[in-house]
Design an enzyme around this catalytic site. Structure first.
Site, mmCIF file in Angstrom:
data_model
loop_
_atom_site.group_PDB
_atom_site.id
_atom_site.type_symbol
_atom_site.label_atom_id
_atom_site.label_comp_id
_atom_site.label_asym_id
_atom_site.label_seq_id
_atom_site.Cartn_x
_atom_site.Cartn_y
_atom_site.Cartn_z
ATOM 1 N N SER A 8 0.850 -1.194 0.000
ATOM 2 C CA SER A 8 0.000 0.000 0.000
ATOM 3 C C SER A 8 0.877 1.232 0.000
ATOM 4 O O SER A 8 1.617 1.482 0.962
ATOM 5 C CB SER A 8 -0.897 0.014 1.229
ATOM 6 O OG SER A 8 -1.415 1.312 1.413
ATOM 7 N N HIS A 33 -1.362 -1.494 -4.114
ATOM 8 C CA HIS A 33 -2.627 -1.146 -3.450
ATOM 9 C C HIS A 33 -2.690 0.375 -3.285
ATOM 10 O O HIS A 33 -1.787 0.990 -2.720
ATOM 11 C CB HIS A 33 -2.671 -1.849 -2.095
ATOM 12 C CG HIS A 33 -3.951 -1.680 -1.346
ATOM 13 N ND1 HIS A 33 -5.071 -2.451 -1.579
ATOM 14 C CD2 HIS A 33 -4.289 -0.828 -0.346
ATOM 15 C CE1 HIS A 33 -6.041 -2.095 -0.752
ATOM 16 N NE2 HIS A 33 -5.595 -1.101 0.002
ATOM 17 N N ASP A 35 -4.916 3.519 -1.869
ATOM 18 C CA ASP A 35 -5.972 3.873 -0.910
ATOM 19 C C ASP A 35 -6.557 5.236 -1.226
ATOM 20 O O ASP A 35 -5.897 6.260 -1.053
ATOM 21 C CB ASP A 35 -5.393 3.860 0.511
ATOM 22 C CG ASP A 35 -5.101 2.450 0.976
ATOM 23 O OD1 ASP A 35 -6.036 1.637 1.009
ATOM 24 O OD2 ASP A 35 -3.931 2.160 1.284
ATOM 25 N N MET A 37 -9.183 8.000 -0.246
ATOM 26 C CA MET A 37 -9.960 8.443 0.933
ATOM 27 C C MET A 37 -10.505 9.836 0.685
ATOM 28 O O MET A 37 -9.809 10.685 0.119
ATOM 29 C CB MET A 37 -9.081 8.447 2.177
ATOM 30 C CG MET A 37 -8.401 7.115 2.465
ATOM 31 S SD MET A 37 -7.528 7.165 4.035
ATOM 32 C CE MET A 37 -6.642 5.599 3.978
ATOM 33 N N HIS A 66 -8.579 0.761 -3.687
ATOM 34 C CA HIS A 66 -9.462 0.581 -2.523
ATOM 35 C C HIS A 66 -10.166 1.907 -2.278
ATOM 36 O O HIS A 66 -9.547 2.871 -1.826
ATOM 37 C CB HIS A 66 -8.582 0.154 -1.338
ATOM 38 C CG HIS A 66 -9.293 0.031 -0.034
ATOM 39 N ND1 HIS A 66 -8.626 -0.132 1.163
ATOM 40 C CD2 HIS A 66 -10.612 0.032 0.290
ATOM 41 C CE1 HIS A 66 -9.494 -0.212 2.151
ATOM 42 N NE2 HIS A 66 -10.718 -0.102 1.650
ATOM 43 N N MET A 68 -12.318 4.257 -0.317
ATOM 44 C CA MET A 68 -12.894 4.571 1.004
ATOM 45 C C MET A 68 -13.597 5.911 0.868
ATOM 46 O O MET A 68 -13.165 6.936 1.422
ATOM 47 C CB MET A 68 -11.772 4.601 2.059
ATOM 48 C CG MET A 68 -11.306 3.200 2.435
ATOM 49 S SD MET A 68 -9.671 3.216 3.207
ATOM 50 C CE MET A 68 -8.663 3.230 1.738
ATOM 51 N N MET A 137 -11.155 -5.767 6.269
ATOM 52 C CA MET A 137 -10.344 -4.762 6.973
ATOM 53 C C MET A 137 -9.971 -5.307 8.355
ATOM 54 O O MET A 137 -10.850 -5.657 9.149
ATOM 55 C CB MET A 137 -11.113 -3.454 7.155
ATOM 56 C CG MET A 137 -11.349 -2.635 5.891
ATOM 57 S SD MET A 137 -9.878 -2.277 4.898
ATOM 58 C CE MET A 137 -8.859 -1.357 6.054
ATOM 59 N N PHE A 143 -6.133 5.188 8.103
ATOM 60 C CA PHE A 143 -4.723 5.473 8.382
ATOM 61 C C PHE A 143 -3.881 4.205 8.288
ATOM 62 O O PHE A 143 -4.374 3.110 8.597
ATOM 63 C CB PHE A 143 -4.565 6.056 9.792
ATOM 64 C CG PHE A 143 -5.385 7.301 9.992
ATOM 65 C CD1 PHE A 143 -4.903 8.531 9.555
ATOM 66 C CD2 PHE A 143 -6.638 7.230 10.572
ATOM 67 C CE1 PHE A 143 -5.671 9.685 9.707
ATOM 68 C CE2 PHE A 143 -7.414 8.378 10.733
ATOM 69 C CZ PHE A 143 -6.931 9.609 10.298
ATOM 70 N N GLY A 144 -2.630 4.396 7.911
ATOM 71 C CA GLY A 144 -1.675 3.298 7.978
ATOM 72 C C GLY A 144 -1.112 3.189 9.390
ATOM 73 O O GLY A 144 -1.353 4.058 10.243
ATOM 74 N N ASP A 176 -6.356 -6.307 4.852
ATOM 75 C CA ASP A 176 -5.742 -4.973 4.829
ATOM 76 C C ASP A 176 -5.749 -4.384 6.240
ATOM 77 O O ASP A 176 -6.804 -4.145 6.819
ATOM 78 C CB ASP A 176 -6.570 -4.103 3.867
ATOM 79 C CG ASP A 176 -6.002 -2.704 3.664
ATOM 80 O OD1 ASP A 176 -4.943 -2.392 4.224
ATOM 81 O OD2 ASP A 176 -6.640 -1.941 2.913
ATOM 82 N N GLY A 178 -2.431 -3.686 9.401
ATOM 83 C CA GLY A 178 -1.593 -4.315 10.425
ATOM 84 C C GLY A 178 -0.937 -5.613 9.983
ATOM 85 O O GLY A 178 -0.582 -6.436 10.828
ATOM 86 N N GLY A 198 1.266 -1.726 4.255
ATOM 87 C CA GLY A 198 1.763 -0.374 4.032
ATOM 88 C C GLY A 198 2.985 -0.073 4.855
ATOM 89 O O GLY A 198 4.108 -0.093 4.363
ATOM 90 N N SER A 199 2.767 0.158 6.157
ATOM 91 C CA SER A 199 3.888 0.588 6.996
ATOM 92 C C SER A 199 4.951 -0.498 7.136
ATOM 93 O O SER A 199 6.143 -0.183 7.221
ATOM 94 C CB SER A 199 3.386 1.035 8.372
ATOM 95 O OG SER A 199 2.600 0.046 8.968
HETATM 96 C C1 DX5 Z 1 -6.084 1.771 5.820
HETATM 97 C C2 DX5 Z 1 -5.705 1.398 4.391
HETATM 98 C C3 DX5 Z 1 -4.575 0.466 4.308
HETATM 99 C C4 DX5 Z 1 -3.281 0.951 4.903
HETATM 100 C C5 DX5 Z 1 -2.678 -0.209 5.604
HETATM 101 O O1 DX5 Z 1 -7.262 2.484 5.798
HETATM 102 O O2 DX5 Z 1 -6.822 0.794 3.747
HETATM 103 O O3 DX5 Z 1 -4.382 -0.031 2.989
HETATM 104 O O4 DX5 Z 1 -2.356 1.456 3.974
HETATM 105 O O5 DX5 Z 1 -1.575 0.220 6.315
HETATM 106 P P1 DX5 Z 1 -0.792 -0.742 7.314
HETATM 107 O O6 DX5 Z 1 -0.298 -1.913 6.524
HETATM 108 O O7 DX5 Z 1 0.296 0.138 7.820
HETATM 109 O O8 DX5 Z 1 -1.770 -1.170 8.384
HETATM 110 ZN ZN ZN Z 2 -6.408 -0.200 1.768
#
Ligand code: DX5
Ligand code: ZN
Length: 229
Positions: A8, A33, A35, A37, A66, A68, A137, A143-144, A176, A178, A198-199
């Protein structure tokens, strides 16, 4: 069904997205991926259509978009034209989900539906035969860098069962939130086959290597029987 890793870019440096994509592709990323928002459905505002267009020019793997956003029907055509290969909408914002899913498919894009952590699996029962994938989810979207919500792996297994009962064995479950080398094993064992991270990838000093390591950890957790499905 093999397991795919979808980094992500939400956690990447937005001033250097091209380099971020190239690095994870070298590490074996199967998808990118993206995101989207809107500041309404989720508190954050991120990426729109022009960024997807630019990513499409440089990415060599498919883009997994994705959404949102509160009104996905207004934007699916634009994101399809921008280059999305997969697009997912939240069941919480789509009262005419059947129409939305088929509108995405009619644009030649793989259609997915997304469940927030507090949304029960039964919400997708009637659409399970129609979707190309389901995204679970494992954090509240927005947020990541949030912690994996325990029991999300149980939810993955329930979604897998729902898809199988609907005769949709080919549709993968995506997860998606953590996901890192410590959580990936249990979600793959539960049936997740597309892993968003992501992170864990972009906040590591070496995203290429982090992608490779996450993919290896996921592959190691695949049950032997999974290669036939
Ligand atoms: C959160 C996003 C994710 C996000 C995941 O709303 O949909 O795709 O980037 O980030 P991590 O992997 O750090 O939880
Ligand atoms: Zn996502």
């Amino acid at each position: 069904m093999t397991v795919r890793v979808a980094p992500s870019i939400l956690s990447a440096d937005f001033a250097a997205l091209g380099q971020a994509v190239a690095a994870v592709e070298r590490g074996g990323a199967d998808l990118i991926h993206v995101d989207v928002m809107d500041g309404h459905f989720v508190p954050n505002i991120t990426i729109g259509v022009p960024v997807v267009q630019s990513l499409k020019r440089i990415a060599t793997v498919p883009l997994d978009v994705h959404l949102m956003i509160t009104d996905p029907d207004r934007y699916i055509e634009a994101f399809a034209e921008a280059g999305a290969a997969m697009m997912s909408v939240h069941v919480e914002v789509a009262p005419h989900l059947h129409r939305t899913v088929h509108a995405i498919k009619a644009l030649g894009v793989k259609a997915g539906v997304v469940l927030n952590p507090a949304t029960p699996v039964v919400a997708i029962r009637e659409i399970a035969a129609d979707v190309d994938f389901v995204l679970v989810m494992s954090v509240n979207p927005g947020f990541g860098g949030q912690a994996f919500i325990p029991r999300s792996d149980v939810k993955v297994a329930e979604v897998r069962t729902t898809l199988d009962r609907a005769g949709n064995q080919l549709a993968p479950v995506e997860i998606d939130g953590g996901i890192d080398t410590t959580t990936v094993g249990r979600v793959v064992a539960a049936g997740a086959r597309v892993l968003v991270a992501g992170s864990a990838i972009f906040h590591s000093p070496d995203p290429e290597r982090a992608t490779r390591e996450l993919k290896a950890a996921a592959a190691a957790a695949l049950p032997a029987s999974a290669t036939t499905r």
